[in-house]
Design an enzyme around this catalytic site. Structure first.
Site, short mmCIF file in Angstrom:
data_model
loop_
_atom_site.label_atom_id
_atom_site.label_comp_id
_atom_site.label_asym_id
_atom_site.label_seq_id
_atom_site.Cartn_x
_atom_site.Cartn_y
_atom_site.Cartn_z
CB SER A 127 -6.18 -61.74 29.26
OG SER A 127 -6.86 -62.53 28.28
CE1 TYR A 140 -10.68 -60.44 31.97
CE2 TYR A 140 -9.99 -60.95 29.73
CZ TYR A 140 -9.86 -61.12 31.10
OH TYR A 140 -8.89 -61.97 31.59
#
Length: 247
Positions: A127, A140
């Site tokens: 990400s 996350y």
């Protein structure tokens, strides 16, 4: 004909990446926890397999059923948005079990056959939060940062055998179901003390200046899978590219 195995193909990046590789003439093995017939047009170059990356038996069965693969794309993942203080540790562990340990387990299962053949590429999707930390996504971010370090080290190990490891780093994609594949309600993860802090952040998410599409990610995965240099990082989407260049 080359073969790609992709995890997390029920929606989003995984689904679009599977379609993209299929459109380019590849044999595609699209995996997900519960295969659905409505996701793809029937094709003799596409197989769907059941796979839960947190279940060792499921991984073993899927890898055996898939047979030799030229490229493994680790896309399966879950997200969580909220103040870390309010995020249950049970869910933090769940995020790591899927995003981090699930990816590692898939890699470990795929390496022996690739090493025996002397060819293969592993593409791990992380990400853009690994390029610039995003607030209200601490668990996350940590799970994806772990895969960044893991893949960097892995690339050195695998190069000795003629194999490659790559990272694709997608930007913010409003059309994906990030944080919706969890039993947690975002509202429950924003305590009153965080309300003033969180409000402008959520407003920015609702009207981002730059975004990433599923197609951006599929094309970055395609590029990474075909790259024969020692390049490791492939930002996907204009926002991720901007962050990478700024860094």
């Amino acid at each position: 004909m080359k073969t790609v195995l992709i995890t997390g193909c029920s929606s989003g990046y995984g689904l679009e990446t599977a379609r993209h590789f299929h459109d380019q003439g590849w044999q595609v093995i699209a995996t997900m926890r519960t295969p659905r017939d409505d996701l793809f047009v029937a094709s003799d170059r596409l197989r769907m397999l059941s796979l839960d990356v947190t279940d060792p038996d499921s991984i073993r069965a899927a890898v055996e059923a898939a047979g030799p693969v030229d490229v493994l794309v680790n896309n399966a993942g879950i997200g969580v948005v909220g103040a870390f203080e309010a995020t249950p540790m049970a869910h933090v562990r769940k995020v790591f079990e899927t995003n981090t340990l699930g990816t590692m387990a898939m890699v470990q299962a795929a390496i022996p056959a690739m090493r025996a053949r002397g060819s293969g590429v592993i593409v791990n999707i992380t990400s853009s939060v690994t390029l610039a930390a995003m607030p209200l996504a601490a668990a996350y971010t940590a799970s994806k940062q772990a895969i960044e370090g893991f893949t960097g080290s892995l690339a050195h190990e695998l190069a000795h055998f003629g194999l490659r490891a790559k990272l694709v780093e997608p930007g913010y994609a409003p059309t994906t179901r990030f944080a919706q594949n969890t039993e947690l309600d975002v509202a429950d993860l924003i305590p009153e003390a965080y309300a003033d802090f969180a409000a402008p952040i959520f407003a920015a998410y609702a009207a981002p200046a730059l975004t990433t599409s599923e197609r951006d990610v599929a094309e970055a995965v395609w590029q990474a899978a075909h790259d024969e240099t020692d390049r490791l990082h492939f930002p996907a989407g204009p926002d991720a590219v901007a962050l990478a260049q700024a860094g």
